[in-house]
Design a protein around this motif. Structure first.
Motif, PDB file in Angstrom:
ATOM      1  N   ILE A 157      37.923  91.298  94.517  1.00  0.00           N
ATOM      2  CA  ILE A 157      38.938  90.368  94.015  1.00  0.00           C
ATOM      3  C   ILE A 157      39.619  89.632  95.151  1.00  0.00           C
ATOM      4  CG2 ILE A 157      41.145  90.221  92.798  1.00  0.00           C
ATOM      5  CD1 ILE A 157      38.941  90.677  90.883  1.00  0.00           C
ATOM      6  N   VAL A 158      39.987  90.361  96.209  1.00  0.00           N
ATOM      7  CA  VAL A 158      40.682  89.761  97.353  1.00  0.00           C
ATOM      8  C   VAL A 158      39.781  88.758  98.062  1.00  0.00           C
ATOM      9  CG1 VAL A 158      41.670  90.259  99.619  1.00  0.00           C
ATOM     10  CG2 VAL A 158      42.256  91.692  97.669  1.00  0.00           C
ATOM     11  N   GLY A 159      38.500  89.099  98.253  1.00  0.00           N
ATOM     12  CA  GLY A 159      37.577  88.161  98.882  1.00  0.00           C
ATOM     13  C   GLY A 159      37.431  86.879  98.088  1.00  0.00           C
ATOM     14  N   ALA A 160      37.368  86.995  96.764  1.00  0.00           N
ATOM     15  CA  ALA A 160      37.274  85.799  95.925  1.00  0.00           C
ATOM     16  C   ALA A 160      38.542  84.962  96.025  1.00  0.00           C
ATOM     17  CB  ALA A 160      37.021  86.207  94.475  1.00  0.00           C
ATOM     18  N   SER A 161      39.702  85.607  96.053  1.00  0.00           N
ATOM     19  CA  SER A 161      40.970  84.876  96.159  1.00  0.00           C
ATOM     20  C   SER A 161      41.091  84.166  97.504  1.00  0.00           C
ATOM     21  CB  SER A 161      42.144  85.844  95.971  1.00  0.00           C
ATOM     22  OG  SER A 161      42.071  86.489  94.711  1.00  0.00           O
ATOM     23  N   LEU A 162      40.696  84.848  98.582  1.00  0.00           N
ATOM     24  CA  LEU A 162      40.740  84.214  99.901  1.00  0.00           C
ATOM     25  C   LEU A 162      39.770  83.043  99.986  1.00  0.00           C
ATOM     26  CD1 LEU A 162      40.944  87.284 102.326  1.00  0.00           C
ATOM     27  CD2 LEU A 162      42.731  85.609 101.866  1.00  0.00           C
TER      28      LEU A 162
END
Length: 307
Positions: A157-162
């Motif tokens: 999730i964090v990688g997609a948001s970044l």
């Protein structure tokens, strides 16, 4: 290439080989360090001040991660007994190595100032020893599997948001690596890890090669392939992880976060693919482009044969 650079490159290649062929964890740890020590001097080559800054950041993060893995592994793999504090220390070191949440913060800042070859080595082959460590950790201490799955899902999730906040393609690839590391972390538990890593490395090498050559059309195809859409071979890697999770007992609930991350990642993959496609001048007719297309169609054929 000078003799010193050739020696450093051999260290970079042999380090992961030593790690995966080792029979004891200290030798595996030493192989991981050999690979990193071979890469860091190569990062300083070049006149760009950003490359030197990125190399120093990478060295500091990797030194801290190696120390954490050594301290945690010295207790866990020697006594073969789970201790919460040392398990936490070990997991934090592996998360820093693989850029899994919460050790993901360094990736985009480091790869932003590096060349394509350096980006390939940081985001690709050097993931092999930490993934082997994490896979062995999960098999010896199954009580920590839930933590690994949770951190891997949040990392996706964090990688997609970044990735949705990036405007530079190198930084976008760093965010993409965070998301893919989340899937690899889940694959260390469910299965299909080495197939996923092999396909990821194959697609990454092709993509960076096209970008290095300035082939924007095939670069846009490579970006789409990194997402894992069904026509492309990366889809098979994610499908293998999902199938392995479905065969495990009560494991389907852990797929929600990685699948949500894959959906969010589709936004920035499409954005960068469209941007590269608009920058392309003509349809390429070179051997590299043909090879990449053949690889992806082989993936489709493999998918059809499996059903």
């Amino acid at each position: 290439m000078s003799i010193s650079n050739l020696l450093l490159f051999l260290m970079l290649v042999l380090g992961p080989v030593i790690s995966v062929s080792a029979t004891s964890w200290p030798v595996c740890w030493a192989g991981m360090e050999i690979g990193i020590l071979g890469l860091i001097p190569l990062l300083f080559i070049g006149n760009s001040p950003f490359s030197k800054e990125s190399a120093l950041k990478y060295f500091c993060i990797q030194a801290l991660a190696s120390a954490l893995i050594f301290v945690g592994g010295m207790v866990l793999f020697t006594l073969l007994k789970s201790y919460f504090i040392y398990s936490l220390v070990f997991l934090m070191g592996v998360c820093l190595k693989l850029a899994i949440f919460p050790g993901h913060f360094w990736v985009t800042g480091v790869v932003y100032g590096l060349g394509w070859v350096s980006v390939c080595f940081i985001l690709g082959p050097l993931k092999v020893p930490p993934l082997a460590f994490l896979s062995e950790f999960n098999s010896i201490f199954p009580e920590s599997v839930s933590w690994v799955l949770l951190l891997s899902g949040v990392s996706a999730i964090v990688g997609a948001s970044l990735g949705n906040n990036q405007t530079n393609i190198r930084a976008m690839l760093g965010a993409s690596s965070i998301a893919h590391s989340g899937w690899m972390g889940a694959a260390t538990v469910f299965g299909g890890l080495w197939l996923y890593l092999a396909i990821y490395l194959l697609v990454l090498v092709f993509l960076l090669l096209f970008l290095w050559q300035g082939d924007m059309f095939m670069g846009s195809m490579g970006v789409l392939s990194m997402e894992g859409l069904p026509p492309f071979i990366m889809f098979l890697a994610k499908l293998k992880v999902v199938q392995s999770a479905l065969m495990a007992e009560n494991a389907f609930i852990w797929l929600g976060l990685p699948l949500s991350g894959a959906l969010l990642s589709l936004i920035f993959y499409l954005k960068f693919s469209y941007s590269l496609l608009l920058s392309s001048e003509q349809f390429p007719a070179r051997f590299g482009a043909l090879s990449f297309m053949v690889v992806n169609f082989l993936g489709v054929a493999w998918l059809l044969a499996s059903f």
